[in-house]
Scaffold this motif. Structure first.
Motif, PDB file in Angstrom:
ATOM      1  N   THR A  29      42.959  39.127  46.194  1.00  0.00           N
ATOM      2  CA  THR A  29      41.579  38.660  46.345  1.00  0.00           C
ATOM      3  C   THR A  29      40.962  38.483  44.967  1.00  0.00           C
ATOM      4  O   THR A  29      41.328  39.192  44.023  1.00  0.00           O
ATOM      5  CB  THR A  29      40.727  39.643  47.163  1.00  0.00           C
ATOM      6  OG1 THR A  29      39.376  39.147  47.238  1.00  0.00           O
ATOM      7  CG2 THR A  29      40.695  41.017  46.524  1.00  0.00           C
ATOM      8  N   THR A  30      40.044  37.518  44.850  1.00  0.00           N
ATOM      9  CA  THR A  30      39.304  37.336  43.600  1.00  0.00           C
ATOM     10  C   THR A  30      37.832  37.697  43.791  1.00  0.00           C
ATOM     11  O   THR A  30      36.987  37.301  42.988  1.00  0.00           O
ATOM     12  CB  THR A  30      39.427  35.883  43.100  1.00  0.00           C
ATOM     13  OG1 THR A  30      39.006  34.990  44.146  1.00  0.00           O
ATOM     14  CG2 THR A  30      40.858  35.575  42.699  1.00  0.00           C
ATOM     15  N   ASP A  31      37.550  38.429  44.837  1.00  0.00           N
ATOM     16  CA  ASP A  31      36.185  38.878  45.101  1.00  0.00           C
ATOM     17  C   ASP A  31      35.862  40.038  44.147  1.00  0.00           C
ATOM     18  O   ASP A  31      36.448  41.116  44.253  1.00  0.00           O
ATOM     19  CB  ASP A  31      36.057  39.329  46.559  1.00  0.00           C
ATOM     20  CG  ASP A  31      34.624  39.643  46.960  1.00  0.00           C
ATOM     21  OD1 ASP A  31      33.934  40.337  46.192  1.00  0.00           O
ATOM     22  OD2 ASP A  31      34.196  39.215  48.042  1.00  0.00           O
ATOM     23  N   MET A  32      34.922  39.806  43.221  1.00  0.00           N
ATOM     24  CA  MET A  32      34.580  40.812  42.214  1.00  0.00           C
ATOM     25  C   MET A  32      34.141  42.125  42.845  1.00  0.00           C
ATOM     26  O   MET A  32      34.535  43.211  42.403  1.00  0.00           O
ATOM     27  CB  MET A  32      33.468  40.273  41.300  1.00  0.00           C
ATOM     28  CG  MET A  32      32.810  41.331  40.412  1.00  0.00           C
ATOM     29  SD  MET A  32      33.903  42.029  39.150  1.00  0.00           S
ATOM     30  CE  MET A  32      33.853  40.706  37.935  1.00  0.00           C
ATOM     31  N   VAL A  33      33.314  42.056  43.895  1.00  0.00           N
ATOM     32  CA  VAL A  33      32.777  43.271  44.516  1.00  0.00           C
ATOM     33  C   VAL A  33      33.886  44.081  45.173  1.00  0.00           C
ATOM     34  O   VAL A  33      33.957  45.306  45.024  1.00  0.00           O
ATOM     35  CB  VAL A  33      31.679  42.924  45.538  1.00  0.00           C
ATOM     36  CG1 VAL A  33      31.224  44.181  46.283  1.00  0.00           C
ATOM     37  CG2 VAL A  33      30.495  42.270  44.848  1.00  0.00           C
ATOM     38  N   VAL A  34      34.769  43.419  45.903  1.00  0.00           N
ATOM     39  CA  VAL A  34      35.865  44.112  46.580  1.00  0.00           C
ATOM     40  C   VAL A  34      36.756  44.820  45.559  1.00  0.00           C
ATOM     41  O   VAL A  34      37.098  45.999  45.713  1.00  0.00           O
ATOM     42  CB  VAL A  34      36.695  43.135  47.433  1.00  0.00           C
ATOM     43  CG1 VAL A  34      37.954  43.826  47.971  1.00  0.00           C
ATOM     44  CG2 VAL A  34      35.864  42.605  48.593  1.00  0.00           C
TER      45      VAL A  34
END
Length: 599
Positions: free
Chosen positions: A356-361
Motif C-alpha cells: 500500500t502507498t497510503d501514508m496513514v496506513v
C-alpha cells in the motif's frame, strides 16, 4: 477547527442536555395546553420542570438498563460479576483512588489488587456513567483472547482514548482493518528472518562500548536509558533502515554528579532524544486517559495532550515513509514491478510500500510495531538487569551457561539461543513478575459469558459494548496459580517440577505476549533480541549492582511500601506503567567488566 477531546465532550453534553430540556419543555407545554398543568403560569414549568426531570431521566435509564441486563443474564442461566460498592455516589471515591495514587502506589498492590482480594478475580466497577469490568482470571482471559475471540474487540472506547497515538494500526483496529495489518506484517516475522542478528550485534556493540566508557569515569549508568536506546536504534533500523542513532548521543549523568545542569540537560535538545521522549510522552497520555475512565476528557478541555509529542513522532517518520513511497512509485513508472513477497535484506517499510502507498496506513502500522518492538523489549531487559543485580547467584549461573555454550567473545547464533534453557527461564521468570504490558483492555462486541469460577458455579454474564480491563501482572502473581512462592524471583520454576505442576496443565496462566488470534507476531523476534543482548552483555560484564545513591530521590520506593505485604515491602525500584512497564527515574547500576581472558 479541530476541537480538543474535552471540548468535544462538552459539545456532546451540551447537545444532550439541550435535547433533554427541549423534551421536558415540550411535555410541559403540552400539559399546560391540555389543562393538566394550568395551576401555574407556563414560564414556571418551562424553567423548573427540566431541573428535577434530568436526574430522574438519568436514574430511570440506569434502572431500565440494569433490569434488562439481569433479564438477559437470567435467560442464559448466568450471574452478574460482583459489583464494587464504593463509599460515595457514583463510586467517585474509587476514581479518586485510581487517579490520586497512580504516582505512589506499587503496581502490584493498587486499587485493582485490593478489589480482587475483596470481590474475587472478576468484578464490575461502575464509576459515574462509565461501566467497566475487570479480571485476572485465566479462564476468563482465555475466553477474551481465544475461545470467544469473536465476541471481543478493541472497541470504540479504547479507540477514543488511543486513536491520536495508535491511529488505525494493528493494536488499535478491529475487523477487516485489523486483518489487513496482520496480513501485511505477518510475513516479515518468519523464522528465517528473526534468526538474522547483524542489526542486534551492531547496536549491542555500540551500547556496550558507551556503557564501558561512562562506567570507567566512575559514574553509574541508567541501564533503562541505555537499553531503550539500543532497542529504539535496533527497531528503527530493522523497520525502515533509517536508524535514529540515540546511542551516538551522550548518556545521562546521575542526579548527584558534580557537573553543570546544562551538561546534564543538553541531550533533550537533540533530535534523537526529542523523538524518544515524545514517543514515551504520547504513551503516557494514553495510559492516563485509561486510568481516568469516562472522565478523561475533563483533563483535556483546552488541549489534546497527545498532539505535541505525536507531532514530533510524525515529523521524524513521515519524511522517511514519503521517501520510500516515492522510490516505489519511481520503480513502477520505470516498469520495475516487484514481487509482494518479503525479499532478503529488505526492511519492513520496503515490504509495506509494495502492499500500500497510503501514508496513514503505513505510518500508523510503523508506530504500532515500534511500540511493540521497542518498548516491551526495553522493559523486559531493564527488569532482567534489576533481578540479576539483586540475585548474584542467578547472574553467575547465567554467565556460566553463556560462557559454556558461546564463550567469552563469539557472536551467538540462533541455535545457541535455542539451546540455552536457563537463559529462557530467566527471561520467562522476569516476564512473569513484570510483564511489559501489565494491564490491557477489550470491549465486548455482543452479550457474552465467562466460564464459571467453580464446577458448581454459574457462568458470568458480560453485556455487549462493555469495557473490560484484564491484568496478566496480577494473574502471574497469584499464589493459587503459581504456588506459595509466586511472588519470589526463581527462574527454576520454568525448569523443575513446578513447570509440570502449574504451567503445563494450565498454559493460560502465563501470557506475556497475549494469546489467540491476536498473539504477538514478534514473540520469537523479541526472545531472540533479548537473548542476544543479554549474552553480549554478560560476555563483557561479570557483576551488576544497583546504585541507590544515583537513583533520583523522588523515584525511590515510597516509605509506606514497607507496610505493604508482598513484593512491595522489599522492592528496590518504583515500577510504573504507561502502555508498557518501566522504572520511574531509571534503573541506575554499576557493572564490573569481565576479565579479558575469561573462557
Amino acid at each position: 477547527m479541530k476541537l480538543t477531546p474535552g471540548l468535544e465532550m462538552l459539545k456532546s453534553v451540551a447537545l444532550y442536555i439541550a435535547g433533554s430540556i427541549a423534551t421536558c419543555v415540550g411535555v410541559a407545554l403540552i400539559g399546560y395546553r391540555l389543562g393538566a398543568l394550568s395551576a401555574l403560569p407556563p414560564w414556571y414549568w418551562f424553567f423548573l420542570f427540566p431541573v428535577p426531570a434530568l436526574p430522574l431521566v438519568v436514574g430511570l435509564k440506569y434502572s431500565l438498563t440494569a433490569l434488562s441486563t439481569r433479564r438477559r443474564a437470567s435467560a442464559r442461566g448466568a450471574c452478574l460479576p460482583p459489583a464494587v460498592k464504593g463509599k460515595k455516589i457514583g463510586n467517585t471515591d474509587i476514581l479518586h483512588e485510581i487517579i490520586g495514587k497512580v504516582e505512589t502506589d506499587y503496581i502490584g498492590s493498587g486499587i485493582f489488587a485490593q478489589l480482587v482480594k475483596q470481590y474475587g478475580p472478576t468484578l464490575n466497577i461502575r464509576i459515574c456513567w462509565d461501566n467497566m469490568f475487570f479480571t485476572c482470571e485465566p479462564s476468563h482471559i482465555k475466553a477474551v483472547l481465544a475461545s470467544s475471540f469473536d465476541s471481543w474487540e478493541k472497541g470504540h472506547r479504547w479507540d477514543m482514548k488511543a486513536h491520536s497515538v495508535f491511529g488505525i494500526g494493528v493494536f488499535n483496529s478491529d475487523g477487516d482493518m485489523w486483518k489487513l495489518h496482520r496480513s501485511m506484517t505477518r510475513p516479515f516475522f518468519t523464522h528465517d528472518r528473526i534468526g538474522h542478528f547483524d542489526i542486534f550485534d551492531n547496536h549491542a556493540e555500540e551500547a556496550i562500548t558507551v556503557a564501558k566508557e561512562r562506567l570507567r569515569t566512575g559514574y553509574a549508568i541508567d541501564f533503562q536509558d541505555l537499553i531503550s536506546r539500543f532497542t529504539i536504534d535496533s527497531a528503527t533500523e530493522f523497520l525502515f533502515g533509517n536508524c535514529v542513532h540515540t546511542l551516538f548521543t551522550p548518556l545521562p549523568y546521575p542526579h548527584n554528579a558534580p557537573i553543570s545542569t546544562e551538561e546534564k540537560a543538553k541531550n533533550q535538545y537533540m533530535p534523537s532524544e526529542r523523538f524518544a521522549a515524545a514517543f514515551a510522552d504520547a504513551q503516557t497520555t494514553v495510559a492516563m486517559r485509561m486510568a481516568r475512565g469516562g472522565a478523561w476528557r475533563f483533563w483535556e478541555i483546552f488541549e489534546d495532550l497527545s498532539e505535541k509529542p505525536m507531532k514530533v513522532v510524525r515529523e521524524y517518520l513521515e519524511p522517511i515513509i514519503a521517501d520510500a513511497i516515492e522510490k516505489h512509485r519511481e520503480k513502477e513508472r520505470n516498469g520495475e514491478l516487484e514481487e509482494k513477497q518479503v525479499q532478503e535484506g529488505e526492511t519492513l517499510l520496503d515490504h509495506l510500500v509494495r502492499l500500500t502507498t497510503d501514508m496513514v496506513v503505513i505510518r500508523d502500522e510503523v508506530v504500532n510495531i515500534m511500540i511493540a518492538g521497542r518498548d516491551t523489549t526495553a522493559s523486559t531487559l531493564t527488569m532482567v538487569i534489576y533481578f540479576l543485580a539483586r540475585h548474584p547467584r542467578v547472574m553467575d549461573r547465567l554467565r556460566e551457561e553463556i560462557l559454556t555454550k558461546v564463550g567469552s567473545s563469539r557472536r551467538p547464533t540462533y541455535d545457541d539461543i535455542r539451546e540455552m534453557k536457563y537463559l529462557r527461564a530467566v527471561l520467562n521468570e522476569t516476564l512473569r513478575l513484570f510483564p511489559p504490558v501489565p494491564f490491557n483492555v477489550r470491549q465486548s462486541a455482543e452479550d457474552t459469558t465467562f466460564p464459571p469460577l467453580t464446577p458448581e458455579g454459574q457462568p458470568m454474564f458480560i453485556p455487549g459494548k462493555s469495557l473490560l480491563v484484564y491484568s496478566v501482572l496480577l494473574m502471574h502473581r497469584r499464589t493459587d496459580l503459581w504456588g506459595p512462592d509466586a511472588l519470589e524471583f526463581d527462574p527454576d520454576r520454568f525448569i523443575d517440577h513446578r513447570l509440570q505442576k502449574y504451567l503445563v496443565p494450565n498454559p493460560f496462566i502465563f501470557l506475556p505476549f497475549n494469546a489467540g488470534p491476536r498473539i504477538c507476531l514478534g514473540q520469537q523476534f523479541a526472545y531472540n533480541e533479548m537473548s542476544f543482548m543479554l549474552i553480549r552483555l554478560l560476555q563483557n560484564f561479570s557483576r551488576i549492582e544497583l546504585d541507590r545513591e544515583s537513583q533520583p530521590p523522588e523515584s525511590r520506593p515510597p516509605a509506606h511500601w514497607k507496610d505493604i505485604p508482598g513484593r512491595a515491602s522489599t522492592e528496590e525500584f518504583h515500577p510504573r506503567s504507561h502502555v508498557t512497564l518501566y522504572s520511574k527515574g531509571g534503573m541506575w547500576v554499576r557493572m564490573t567488566e569481565a576479565d579479558s581472558d575469561a573462557t
